[in-house]
Design an enzyme around this catalytic site. Structure first.
Site, mmCIF file in Angstrom:
data_model
loop_
_atom_site.group_PDB
_atom_site.id
_atom_site.type_symbol
_atom_site.label_atom_id
_atom_site.label_comp_id
_atom_site.label_asym_id
_atom_site.label_seq_id
_atom_site.Cartn_x
_atom_site.Cartn_y
_atom_site.Cartn_z
ATOM 1 N N ARG A 281 0.866 -1.189 0.000
ATOM 2 C CA ARG A 281 0.000 0.000 0.000
ATOM 3 C C ARG A 281 0.896 1.231 0.000
ATOM 4 O O ARG A 281 1.846 1.311 0.785
ATOM 5 C CB ARG A 281 -0.899 0.051 1.243
ATOM 6 C CG ARG A 281 -1.823 -1.153 1.428
ATOM 7 C CD ARG A 281 -2.765 -0.918 2.607
ATOM 8 N NE ARG A 281 -3.367 -2.148 3.081
ATOM 9 C CZ ARG A 281 -4.453 -2.717 2.548
ATOM 10 N NH1 ARG A 281 -5.028 -2.156 1.505
ATOM 11 N NH2 ARG A 281 -4.947 -3.829 3.054
ATOM 12 N N HIS B 268 3.157 -9.644 1.124
ATOM 13 C CA HIS B 268 2.877 -8.683 2.185
ATOM 14 C C HIS B 268 4.155 -8.203 2.864
ATOM 15 O O HIS B 268 4.126 -7.244 3.635
ATOM 16 C CB HIS B 268 1.928 -9.342 3.196
ATOM 17 C CG HIS B 268 1.338 -8.416 4.195
ATOM 18 N ND1 HIS B 268 1.632 -8.484 5.545
ATOM 19 C CD2 HIS B 268 0.472 -7.382 4.065
ATOM 20 C CE1 HIS B 268 0.963 -7.549 6.194
ATOM 21 N NE2 HIS B 268 0.263 -6.865 5.326
ATOM 22 N N TYR C 159 0.270 5.180 12.086
ATOM 23 C CA TYR C 159 0.462 3.764 12.418
ATOM 24 C C TYR C 159 1.776 3.605 13.176
ATOM 25 O O TYR C 159 2.771 4.222 12.822
ATOM 26 C CB TYR C 159 0.559 2.904 11.157
ATOM 27 C CG TYR C 159 -0.727 2.663 10.405
ATOM 28 C CD1 TYR C 159 -1.847 3.476 10.578
ATOM 29 C CD2 TYR C 159 -0.828 1.623 9.487
ATOM 30 C CE1 TYR C 159 -3.008 3.254 9.876
ATOM 31 C CE2 TYR C 159 -1.987 1.396 8.770
ATOM 32 C CZ TYR C 159 -3.078 2.215 8.960
ATOM 33 O OH TYR C 159 -4.225 1.989 8.252
ATOM 34 N N ARG D 249 -6.117 -5.727 -0.455
ATOM 35 C CA ARG D 249 -7.545 -5.449 -0.339
ATOM 36 C C ARG D 249 -7.843 -3.955 -0.187
ATOM 37 O O ARG D 249 -7.257 -3.269 0.643
ATOM 38 C CB ARG D 249 -8.138 -6.214 0.845
ATOM 39 C CG ARG D 249 -9.650 -6.041 0.982
ATOM 40 C CD ARG D 249 -10.189 -6.948 2.060
ATOM 41 N NE ARG D 249 -10.174 -8.338 1.626
ATOM 42 C CZ ARG D 249 -10.069 -9.378 2.459
ATOM 43 N NH1 ARG D 249 -9.936 -9.171 3.746
ATOM 44 N NH2 ARG D 249 -10.084 -10.603 1.996
ATOM 45 N N ARG E 186 -3.610 -6.287 19.315
ATOM 46 C CA ARG E 186 -4.538 -5.163 19.152
ATOM 47 C C ARG E 186 -5.948 -5.610 18.804
ATOM 48 O O ARG E 186 -6.923 -5.140 19.356
ATOM 49 C CB ARG E 186 -4.033 -4.224 18.052
ATOM 50 C CG ARG E 186 -4.883 -2.966 17.879
ATOM 51 C CD ARG E 186 -4.606 -2.291 16.545
ATOM 52 N NE ARG E 186 -5.274 -2.973 15.448
ATOM 53 C CZ ARG E 186 -4.771 -3.110 14.236
ATOM 54 N NH1 ARG E 186 -3.564 -2.652 13.965
ATOM 55 N NH2 ARG E 186 -5.451 -3.728 13.282
ATOM 56 N N HIS F 187 0.447 -1.177 14.926
ATOM 57 C CA HIS F 187 0.604 -1.973 13.712
ATOM 58 C C HIS F 187 1.905 -2.782 13.678
ATOM 59 O O HIS F 187 2.063 -3.679 12.852
ATOM 60 C CB HIS F 187 0.544 -1.029 12.494
ATOM 61 C CG HIS F 187 0.394 -1.723 11.179
ATOM 62 N ND1 HIS F 187 1.422 -1.825 10.264
ATOM 63 C CD2 HIS F 187 -0.670 -2.353 10.620
ATOM 64 C CE1 HIS F 187 1.001 -2.476 9.198
ATOM 65 N NE2 HIS F 187 -0.264 -2.813 9.382
#
Length: 708
Positions: A395, A455, A488, A425, A584, A612
């Protein structure tokens, strides 16, 4: 990374009782409840509480579009077997989800309408019904409607020749019931044939400000303005009722990669389908027309448990824009802006590559600035000694400086290889466009591996150093996204470690070409290897504890759902190892169960920044091992994604990370603990204890040169 790369470890115990596990979906709802608690918490500034309501709604939209949609697909397919952990069938899960969500949404709107809006009025800000405006303001609003809103509206009649329109996912709509003519007073028995749909334009501002004679700020909602003047769209008819509603649709994508000649094209086609997937939730604002609701349920094939009657404005994700509107004039009601610190470990006037040669560098975002990561990529693009850049992108931001740097590097003749994950996504559309743009710029773009999402976050820069070639590596727990890096919490490691450099080169060669799976020196790469290495590390910790009695494991992650790893953690707990988990979101492990998990504690920190980072610690009888990863302990991360787990080798950096863990484990302000029933409660602060808000402490650290 470890010998276990070629070994699958067997569990020595079988803890299969469903009572030992939380259902993943219900555990996620418990997380979203913790987000909602931040909106209730009076210690948070007022505007931040509004923003948490927006986050709660945004989270819920995605949950319905993906998780609930998946369960509904299972029911339609006739799948009725219980899931393998908590033992609930898809139907049972949907029933529990509906019950809990109805309760949570009621609490959300009670907070919004009865607490936050009245509190905001004390500061001269009010969202008012159109009917309550003074005539002079109403006249101005009517003119605004005629000039700015009316031209954009398109009423869609529904009759024999015009079927119910395909309304876009998450759009806000008005269902308008009409009488045949102005003199028709007959009750409408059937909706179909006398119904029209008006979509609220998403491009227009939702909050329309009304001019006032003083410093107060008055707003009306766009959909209320349209509803008030709706008769302008239906001359010759009488408007009997106007009902506001919103639909959430199945947004999961099915990509047939083996059959796809062109993956970009297939994803673009699937993105179009996402807008019109099957409805999975209907929100309707009270009061509404009962006939309209019955018709919508029928035409959308929505069950009663998926209908949410809302006492207030629909779609509170719009509170993000409301927050921005008010922050300009009411800064005192928002969190004081935090400016990330430029780390003292890097000198801005010196070449970043020369500084990396001197030592490994570790950054803690957003407390320490993301700028060095951008400097690393920009420096690689502009440095004449850099020969090649290889990077994974999952991303990135809308106007990404990383993309610009990669394009610039390619234009200068450098070898630029970029793995763009097209299946990220809700970022698929952006990533398709970035992939095309990078290809046009001369970059070699690859799309990962069939059936796997890439990822892992890694950048490799190959640079000529006099007569030699040197590899410079950045590894991270978060995305190469300069926007989210401000909100984040993530970790960045810069290193020139020779073996990590070789691992990075082998990683990219494995993804881009035809070669056997590498044997890595320090990296561990999913699918499967990270899980196997975790199992091996936990086994070793059990071994050390049995011998020395000092076993300890600490894990920080977003979610914990993998049953194999949970069972191994239970095994370690039974052996006496102390296990402290900071999870989390969803956590399927249940702590504090006598004889099973009594040595495990689970906490969740929800605060101003989104937690994160993934950190994993194993004591190993004082031979402490620290790892960071792009992966959570989730089955999808272990077997369905290309992930990276990487170690911290430098002793000085290990001390730094240990300090971070100590602070997070001591949090008694934003931390909640899970009990043996799977419920979360705020950590109880003892009388003699100081209040410890870990995120605020890290902000304070950022202002200091020395964190030791």
């Amino acid at each position: 990374m470890l010998e276990s790369n070629r070994t699958t470890y067997k569990q020595t115990i079988q803890v299969a009782d469903s009572a030992y596990y939380n259902n993943r979906e219900l555990s996620w709802l418990a997380f979203n409840k913790r987000v909602l608690e931040e909106a209730v918490d009076t210690k948070n500034p007022l505007l931040e509480r509004f923003k948490f309501l927006g986050i709660f709604s945004s989270n819920l939209d995605e949950f319905f579009m993906i998780r609930v949609a998946g369960l509904k697909d299972q029911v339609k397919a006739g799948f009725s077997k219980p899931e393998n952990k908590a033992g609930l069938t898809p139907k049972q899960q949907l029933f529990s989800i509906s019950k809990q969500n109805h309760d949570l949404i009621k609490q959300q709107y009670d907070t919004y309408i009865h607490t936050l809006l009245p509190e905001l009025q004390k500061y001269g800000v009010e969202i008012i019904a159109v009917e309550k405006l003074e005539k002079s303001n109403l006249d101005k609003l009517e003119q605004y409607f005629d000039e700015q809103i009316f031209p954009v509206l398109t009423p869609m009649a529904i009759d024999t020749y015009r079927p119910f329109p395909m309304l876009m996912n998450k759009s806000l709509n008005l269902a308008v019931v009409l009488s045949e003519n102005l003199n028709d007073e007959q009750q409408i028995a059937e909706i179909k044939g006398r119904l029209a749909i008006v979509q609220v334009p998403s491009m227009l501002t939702r909050y329309i400000e009304i001019a006032t004679s003083d410093s107060t700020r008055l707003f009306v909602l766009l959909e209320d303005v349209i509803a008030y003047f709706i008769k302008r769209l239906f001359k010759g008819y009488r408007v009997s009722s106007v009902s506001q509603f919103r639909i959430a649709r199945n947004a999961d994508m099915t990509i047939h990669e083996e059959d796809a000649q062109d993956l970009l094209k297939e994803i673009e086609e699937e993105l179009q389908k996402r807008k019109w997937g099957a409805a999975v939730r209907l929100e309707i604002k009270s009061p509404y027309d009962q006939g309209v609701l019955a018709y919508l349920k029928s035409v959308l094939e929505i069950d009663d448990e998926d209908v949410y009657e809302i006492e207030g404005q629909l779609d509170l994700t719009s509170l993000f824009s409301f927050y921005r509107l008010l922050k300009s004039t009411h800064e005192e009601l928002a969190e004081k802006a935090f400016i990330p610190k430029l780390t003292t470990e890097l000198h801005p006037d010196q070449n970043i590559f020369d500084q990396m040669i001197q030592r490994d560098i570790l950054l803690h975002h957003p407390y320490e600035s993301f700028k060095p990561v951008l400097d690393f990529v920009n420096g690689a693009a502009d440095d004449e000694n850099v020969l090649a850049i290889k990077q994974t992108l999952y991303r990135v931001s809308g106007d990404s400086p990383v993309i610009k740097a990669l394009k610039r590097a390619a234009a200068k003749g450098k070898q630029v290889t970029v793995l763009v994950e097209l299946k990220a996504r809700f970022d698929e559309e952006n990533n398709v466009q970035w992939a095309k743009e990078l290809e046009r710029a001369g970059c070699h773009v690859i799309y990962g591996m069939t059936h796997l999402k890439t990822h892992g976050k890694i950048t490799l820069v190959v640079r000529r150093e006099r007569e030699h070639i040197k590899r410079f590596v950045h590894l991270g727990t978060g995305n190469y996204n300069d926007a989210t890096a401000k909100i984040y919490t993530d970790i960045s490691l810069f290193t020139v470690n020779r073996n990590i450099g070789i691992d990075a080169a082998n990683f990219f060669n494995y993804l881009s070409g035809y070669t056997q799976k590498p044997v890595y020196h320090h990296l561990s790469v999913a699918p499967f290897d990270i899980r196997n290495d975790f199992l091996h590390l936990i086994d070793q910790e059990i071994h050390y504890h049995r011998r020395y009695g000092n076993g300890r494991i600490i894990g920080k992650m977003n979610s914990l759902t993998d049953k194999i790893l949970i069972m191994k953690l239970y095994e370690a707990s039974i052996a006496g190892v102390t296990i402290e988990l900071i999870v989390r979101g969803a956590c399927c492990l249940r702590p504090q169960i006598q004889g099973v998990s009594e040595n495990i504690r689970v906490r969740s920190i929800v605060g101003r920044f989104l937690e994160h980072s993934r950190i994993y610690y194993f004591h190993h009888n004082k031979q402490e091992k620290f790892f960071f990863s792009s992966a959570d302990m989730m089955t999808r991360n272990m077997v369905k994604r290309v992930e990276i787990l990487f170690p911290i080798l430098d002793t000085h950096l290990k001390k730094k990370v240990w300090k971070w863990l100590e602070v997070m484990l001591a949090d008694n302000v934003k931390a909640r603990e899970q009990d043996q029933e799977g419920n979360y409660h705020y950590v109880i602060k003892k009388d003699h204890e100081l209040s410890i808000n870990s995120q605020e402490i890290f902000c304070q650290y950022a202002l200091c040169d020395d964190q030791e």
